[in-house]
Design a protein around this motif. Structure first.
Motif, PDB file in Angstrom:
ATOM      1  N   GLU A  64       0.836  -1.205   0.000  1.00  0.00           N
ATOM      2  CA  GLU A  64       0.000   0.000   0.000  1.00  0.00           C
ATOM      3  C   GLU A  64       0.870   1.254   0.000  1.00  0.00           C
ATOM      4  OE1 GLU A  64      -3.370  -0.219  -0.441  1.00  0.00           O
ATOM      5  OE2 GLU A  64      -2.919  -2.348  -0.552  1.00  0.00           O
ATOM      6  N   GLN A  65       1.997   1.233   0.702  1.00  0.00           N
ATOM      7  CA  GLN A  65       2.909   2.372   0.692  1.00  0.00           C
ATOM      8  C   GLN A  65       3.478   2.601  -0.704  1.00  0.00           C
ATOM      9  OE1 GLN A  65       5.521   1.074   3.870  1.00  0.00           O
ATOM     10  NE2 GLN A  65       4.779   2.720   5.193  1.00  0.00           N
ATOM     11  N   ASP A  66       3.842   1.525  -1.378  1.00  0.00           N
ATOM     12  CA  ASP A  66       4.361   1.647  -2.743  1.00  0.00           C
ATOM     13  C   ASP A  66       3.316   2.262  -3.668  1.00  0.00           C
ATOM     14  OD1 ASP A  66       6.769   0.521  -1.952  1.00  0.00           O
ATOM     15  OD2 ASP A  66       6.312  -1.472  -2.775  1.00  0.00           O
ATOM     16  N   LEU A  67       2.076   1.820  -3.550  1.00  0.00           N
ATOM     17  CA  LEU A  67       0.998   2.372  -4.373  1.00  0.00           C
ATOM     18  C   LEU A  67       0.772   3.847  -4.056  1.00  0.00           C
ATOM     19  CD1 LEU A  67      -1.560  -0.578  -4.183  1.00  0.00           C
ATOM     20  CD2 LEU A  67      -0.173   0.089  -6.160  1.00  0.00           C
ATOM     21  N   TYR A  68       0.794   4.184  -2.779  1.00  0.00           N
ATOM     22  CA  TYR A  68       0.602   5.579  -2.349  1.00  0.00           C
ATOM     23  C   TYR A  68       1.724   6.459  -2.899  1.00  0.00           C
ATOM     24  CZ  TYR A  68      -0.129   9.530   0.809  1.00  0.00           C
ATOM     25  OH  TYR A  68      -0.348  10.777   1.335  1.00  0.00           O
ATOM     26  N   GLU A  69       2.942   5.959  -2.819  1.00  0.00           N
ATOM     27  CA  GLU A  69       4.085   6.718  -3.325  1.00  0.00           C
ATOM     28  C   GLU A  69       3.953   6.964  -4.829  1.00  0.00           C
ATOM     29  OE1 GLU A  69       8.933   6.714  -3.094  1.00  0.00           O
ATOM     30  OE2 GLU A  69       7.905   4.797  -2.903  1.00  0.00           O
ATOM     31  N   LYS A  70       3.545   5.951  -5.573  1.00  0.00           N
ATOM     32  CA  LYS A  70       3.366   6.109  -7.016  1.00  0.00           C
ATOM     33  C   LYS A  70       2.274   7.126  -7.335  1.00  0.00           C
ATOM     34  CE  LYS A  70       5.038   1.541  -8.185  1.00  0.00           C
ATOM     35  NZ  LYS A  70       4.708   0.189  -8.597  1.00  0.00           N
ATOM     36  N   MET A  71       1.188   7.095  -6.576  1.00  0.00           N
ATOM     37  CA  MET A  71       0.116   8.071  -6.779  1.00  0.00           C
ATOM     38  C   MET A  71       0.613   9.489  -6.509  1.00  0.00           C
ATOM     39  SD  MET A  71      -3.463   6.524  -5.390  1.00  0.00           S
ATOM     40  CE  MET A  71      -2.987   5.294  -4.193  1.00  0.00           C
ATOM     41  N   CYS A  72       1.376   9.658  -5.437  1.00  0.00           N
ATOM     42  CA  CYS A  72       1.909  10.983  -5.100  1.00  0.00           C
ATOM     43  C   CYS A  72       2.867  11.465  -6.176  1.00  0.00           C
ATOM     44  CB  CYS A  72       2.619  10.942  -3.752  1.00  0.00           C
ATOM     45  SG  CYS A  72       1.505  10.766  -2.348  1.00  0.00           S
ATOM     46  N   GLU A  73       3.706  10.570  -6.680  1.00  0.00           N
ATOM     47  CA  GLU A  73       4.642  10.952  -7.735  1.00  0.00           C
ATOM     48  C   GLU A  73       3.894  11.417  -8.984  1.00  0.00           C
ATOM     49  OE1 GLU A  73       7.140   7.532  -8.251  1.00  0.00           O
ATOM     50  OE2 GLU A  73       8.334   8.005  -6.477  1.00  0.00           O
ATOM     51  N   LYS A  74       2.823  10.726  -9.329  1.00  0.00           N
ATOM     52  CA  LYS A  74       2.032  11.132 -10.494  1.00  0.00           C
ATOM     53  C   LYS A  74       1.394  12.493 -10.277  1.00  0.00           C
ATOM     54  CE  LYS A  74       0.836   6.666 -12.439  1.00  0.00           C
ATOM     55  NZ  LYS A  74      -0.257   5.744 -12.759  1.00  0.00           N
ATOM     56  N   LEU A  75       0.892  12.732  -9.085  1.00  0.00           N
ATOM     57  CA  LEU A  75       0.256  14.011  -8.786  1.00  0.00           C
ATOM     58  C   LEU A  75       1.253  15.162  -8.794  1.00  0.00           C
ATOM     59  CD1 LEU A  75      -2.174  12.979  -5.927  1.00  0.00           C
ATOM     60  CD2 LEU A  75      -2.800  13.681  -8.236  1.00  0.00           C
ATOM     61  N   LEU A  76       2.465  14.874  -8.381  1.00  0.00           N
ATOM     62  CA  LEU A  76       3.474  15.924  -8.290  1.00  0.00           C
ATOM     63  C   LEU A  76       4.290  16.079  -9.568  1.00  0.00           C
ATOM     64  CD1 LEU A  76       4.735  15.226  -4.677  1.00  0.00           C
ATOM     65  CD2 LEU A  76       3.217  17.057  -5.427  1.00  0.00           C
ATOM     66  N   ASP A  77       4.116  15.181 -10.505  1.00  0.00           N
ATOM     67  CA  ASP A  77       4.897  15.200 -11.737  1.00  0.00           C
ATOM     68  C   ASP A  77       4.168  15.997 -12.813  1.00  0.00           C
ATOM     69  OD1 ASP A  77       6.981  14.602 -13.493  1.00  0.00           O
ATOM     70  OD2 ASP A  77       5.932  12.840 -14.258  1.00  0.00           O
ATOM     71  N   PHE A  78       4.262  17.296 -12.697  1.00  0.00           N
ATOM     72  CA  PHE A  78       3.663  18.167 -13.701  1.00  0.00           C
ATOM     73  C   PHE A  78       4.565  19.377 -13.872  1.00  0.00           C
ATOM     74  CE2 PHE A  78       2.046  19.626  -9.668  1.00  0.00           C
ATOM     75  CZ  PHE A  78       2.095  20.991  -9.777  1.00  0.00           C
ATOM     76  N   GLU A  79       4.466  19.997 -14.991  1.00  0.00           N
ATOM     77  CA  GLU A  79       5.251  21.185 -15.265  1.00  0.00           C
ATOM     78  C   GLU A  79       4.349  22.409 -15.198  1.00  0.00           C
ATOM     79  OE1 GLU A  79       7.616  21.012 -18.778  1.00  0.00           O
ATOM     80  OE2 GLU A  79       8.060  18.908 -18.485  1.00  0.00           O
ATOM     81  N   ILE A  80       4.847  23.425 -14.574  1.00  0.00           N
ATOM     82  CA  ILE A  80       4.100  24.671 -14.485  1.00  0.00           C
ATOM     83  C   ILE A  80       4.525  25.538 -15.661  1.00  0.00           C
ATOM     84  CG2 ILE A  80       3.695  26.756 -13.128  1.00  0.00           C
ATOM     85  CD1 ILE A  80       4.285  25.084 -10.621  1.00  0.00           C
ATOM     86  N   GLU A  81       3.569  25.944 -16.459  1.00  0.00           N
ATOM     87  CA  GLU A  81       3.868  26.799 -17.601  1.00  0.00           C
ATOM     88  C   GLU A  81       3.922  28.249 -17.123  1.00  0.00           C
ATOM     89  OE1 GLU A  81       1.372  26.227 -20.980  1.00  0.00           O
ATOM     90  OE2 GLU A  81       1.264  24.065 -20.629  1.00  0.00           O
ATOM     91  N   GLU A  82       4.956  28.928 -17.581  1.00  0.00           N
ATOM     92  CA  GLU A  82       5.095  30.334 -17.229  1.00  0.00           C
ATOM     93  C   GLU A  82       4.313  31.198 -18.211  1.00  0.00           C
ATOM     94  OE1 GLU A  82       9.009  31.786 -16.469  1.00  0.00           O
ATOM     95  OE2 GLU A  82       9.668  29.816 -15.765  1.00  0.00           O
ATOM     96  N   ASN A  83       3.600  32.146 -17.687  1.00  0.00           N
ATOM     97  CA  ASN A  83       2.897  33.114 -18.539  1.00  0.00           C
ATOM     98  C   ASN A  83       3.860  34.238 -18.885  1.00  0.00           C
ATOM     99  OD1 ASN A  83       0.520  31.694 -18.371  1.00  0.00           O
ATOM    100  ND2 ASN A  83      -0.167  32.802 -16.563  1.00  0.00           N
ATOM    101  N   ASN A  84       3.968  34.509 -20.149  1.00  0.00           N
ATOM    102  CA  ASN A  84       4.864  35.588 -20.593  1.00  0.00           C
ATOM    103  C   ASN A  84       4.119  36.835 -20.876  1.00  0.00           C
ATOM    104  OD1 ASN A  84       7.174  34.053 -20.388  1.00  0.00           O
ATOM    105  ND2 ASN A  84       6.938  33.233 -22.456  1.00  0.00           N
TER     106      ASN A  84
END
Length: 54
Positions: free
Chosen positions: A34-54
């Protein structure tokens, strides 16, 4: 590492609690899974790029 017991795995977790005195590793392995699954879910949620507005 925190964990969330998924509904699909709840019976394994409950069995691990019930049988802990006889078979500690079953519960420990269930929690680790369950910890491994939770960690994978958190990684997916945190794995995004923030686009900068110019």
């Amino acid at each position: 590492m925190p964990f969330i017991v998924l509904d699909d795995d709840k019976t394994y977790y409950m069995r691990g609690l019930k049988e802990y005195e006889n078979d500690k590793m079953f519960l420990i392995d269930t929690i680790r899974q369950e910890q491994d699954l939770y960690e994978k879910m958190c990684e997916k949620l945190l794995d995004f790029e923030i686009e900068e507005n110019n």
